[in-house]
Design a protein around this motif. Sequence first.
Motif, PDB file in Angstrom:
ATOM      1  N   GLU A 155      -7.820  -1.513   1.325  1.00 17.34           N
ATOM      2  CA  GLU A 155      -8.632  -0.438   2.310  1.00 17.34           C
ATOM      3  C   GLU A 155      -7.009   0.279   0.956  1.00 17.34           C
ATOM      4  OE1 GLU A 155      -8.001   3.078   4.532  1.00 17.34           O
ATOM      5  OE2 GLU A 155      -9.784   1.641   4.248  1.00 17.34           O
ATOM      6  N   THR A 180      -3.955  -3.791  -0.139  1.00 16.28           N
ATOM      7  CA  THR A 180      -5.289  -4.683   0.989  1.00 16.28           C
ATOM      8  C   THR A 180      -6.260  -3.514  -0.232  1.00 16.28           C
ATOM      9  OG1 THR A 180      -4.786  -2.702   2.542  1.00 16.28           O
ATOM     10  CG2 THR A 180      -3.513  -4.613   2.923  1.00 16.28           C
ATOM     11  N   ASP A 204       0.901  -0.896  -0.043  1.00 13.25           N
ATOM     12  CA  ASP A 204       0.274  -0.040   0.005  1.00 13.25           C
ATOM     13  C   ASP A 204       0.664   1.238  -0.436  1.00 13.25           C
ATOM     14  OD1 ASP A 204      -1.816  -1.533   0.178  1.00 13.25           O
ATOM     15  OD2 ASP A 204      -2.901  -1.827   2.372  1.00 13.25           O
ATOM     16  N   TYR A 249      -4.289  -6.351  -5.686  1.00 10.41           N
ATOM     17  CA  TYR A 249      -5.053  -7.119  -4.541  1.00 10.41           C
ATOM     18  C   TYR A 249      -4.285  -8.323  -3.900  1.00 10.41           C
ATOM     19  CZ  TYR A 249      -7.979  -9.440  -0.685  1.00 10.41           C
ATOM     20  OH  TYR A 249      -8.228 -10.635   0.332  1.00 10.41           O
ATOM     21  N   GLU A 294     -15.959  -6.182  -3.105  1.00 14.08           N
ATOM     22  CA  GLU A 294     -15.545  -5.302  -1.962  1.00 14.08           C
ATOM     23  C   GLU A 294     -15.186  -4.043  -2.512  1.00 14.08           C
ATOM     24  OE1 GLU A 294     -16.071  -3.360   1.649  1.00 14.08           O
ATOM     25  OE2 GLU A 294     -17.444  -5.082   0.720  1.00 14.08           O
ATOM     26  N   ARG A 305      -8.300   1.574  -1.523  1.00 15.90           N
ATOM     27  CA  ARG A 305      -9.820   2.528  -1.538  1.00 15.90           C
ATOM     28  C   ARG A 305      -8.760   3.434  -1.295  1.00 15.90           C
ATOM     29  NH1 ARG A 305     -12.318   5.227   2.470  1.00 15.90           N
ATOM     30  NH2 ARG A 305     -10.597   5.120   3.891  1.00 15.90           N
ATOM     31  N   ARG A 306      -8.009   3.628  -0.646  1.00 20.61           N
ATOM     32  CA  ARG A 306      -7.659   4.821  -0.839  1.00 20.61           C
ATOM     33  C   ARG A 306      -6.398   5.238  -1.788  1.00 20.61           C
ATOM     34  NH1 ARG A 306      -2.574   3.072   3.628  1.00 20.61           N
ATOM     35  NH2 ARG A 306      -1.691   5.324   2.569  1.00 20.61           N
ATOM     36  N   ARG A 351     -14.142 -10.573  -1.824  1.00 26.19           N
ATOM     37  CA  ARG A 351     -13.293  -9.494  -2.072  1.00 26.19           C
ATOM     38  C   ARG A 351     -12.956  -8.862  -3.357  1.00 26.19           C
ATOM     39  NH1 ARG A 351     -12.351  -7.564   2.783  1.00 26.19           N
ATOM     40  NH2 ARG A 351     -14.309  -8.057   2.323  1.00 26.19           N
ATOM     41  N   SER A 383     -16.510   5.372  -3.272  1.00 25.79           N
ATOM     42  CA  SER A 383     -16.004   6.785  -3.274  1.00 25.79           C
ATOM     43  C   SER A 383     -16.218   8.126  -3.980  1.00 25.79           C
ATOM     44  CB  SER A 383     -13.758   6.681  -3.382  1.00 25.79           C
ATOM     45  OG  SER A 383     -13.892   6.135  -2.876  1.00 25.79           O
ATOM     46  N   ASN A 413     -16.059   0.348  -3.326  1.00 23.75           N
ATOM     47  CA  ASN A 413     -14.924   0.812  -2.454  1.00 23.75           C
ATOM     48  C   ASN A 413     -15.438   1.504  -3.576  1.00 23.75           C
ATOM     49  OD1 ASN A 413     -15.315  -0.046  -0.317  1.00 23.75           O
ATOM     50  ND2 ASN A 413     -13.528  -1.192  -0.152  1.00 23.75           N
TER      51      ASN A 413
END
Length: 314
Positions: free
Chosen positions: A264, A262, A219, A251, A301, A267-268, A298, A309, A305
Amino acid sequence: MKRFLLSTFYFLLSTDMRICYSDRYAVPLDPAHPFPMSKYRLVRDRLVAEGTISDWNLVEPDPASDRDILLVHTPDYWLRCVNGELTRLEVRRIGFPWSEGLVRRSRAAVQGTILSAWHALHYGVACNLAGGTHHAFPDHGEGYCVINDIAIAARVLQREGLARRIAVIDCDVHQGNGTAAIFRDDPDVFTFSMHGEKNFPARKERSRLDIELPDGIGDDRYLEILQTHLPAILDDFAPDFVFYQAGVDPYEGDRLGRLRLTIEGLRRRDIFVIENCRRRRIPVVTTMGGGYARDIDRTVEAHCNTVRSAVHLT
């Protein structure tokens, strides 16, 4: 409780933005096929069930016209696609068995990106719950890509005088080789691809800017590299419009990825790209691109995201 609170939060963000979706985005495949065709419906269902979007936000695209498709693809290739006359080698290179449903899927996904572009011009951001078929070249398809939706939509915007300078921000783990080749000699289209160095395709094309990532990058380093390059592209090239290829195959659990992001981290990444476009008032369309996690939940999801966003930043 966590899922309930998240759903309530996104419901309170009610949005006028449009999201393109069609049941035609999926075609039946052998259960052993590695492509997770059910992800399109599952993403739509989860976003509606949690209240991030409603049926009102969803727009079903008509099939893309031959006129628009031929802005990018050769008449010979497209006619043989439509008539089921591709060679066995061409079909194997695409990775899907030919069917009339595959042609309908391709037309629908392309029109979803075109229609999303129209809505992004009005609302600032829009999403296609398919698309990102960046491995399709003018005269052939490959890597699960038949025709190149982003390239066609970009050419439609240019033809209609709705955008002149266009940036394609491709964060799929695989290089957008078809898109790079299509726009190689077009100074008004900036192609940026941030992808795995050792991943498919074996033979890379040259984007305006390629960032080749080593296996296993996580990340923090990934986001540091993106944060270094994306603002400079948007400021120096100053596009009128952005297509964001938001593949989630970087991922860590992706079967075809080789990177270590990840959920997350992805998403960032999405927030950073979309927020930078919105801050500069550049309309942006997101396309789904790849995602092949061993656990399809996964993949779903991570794709959700991207839309969350976009909704949050509308």
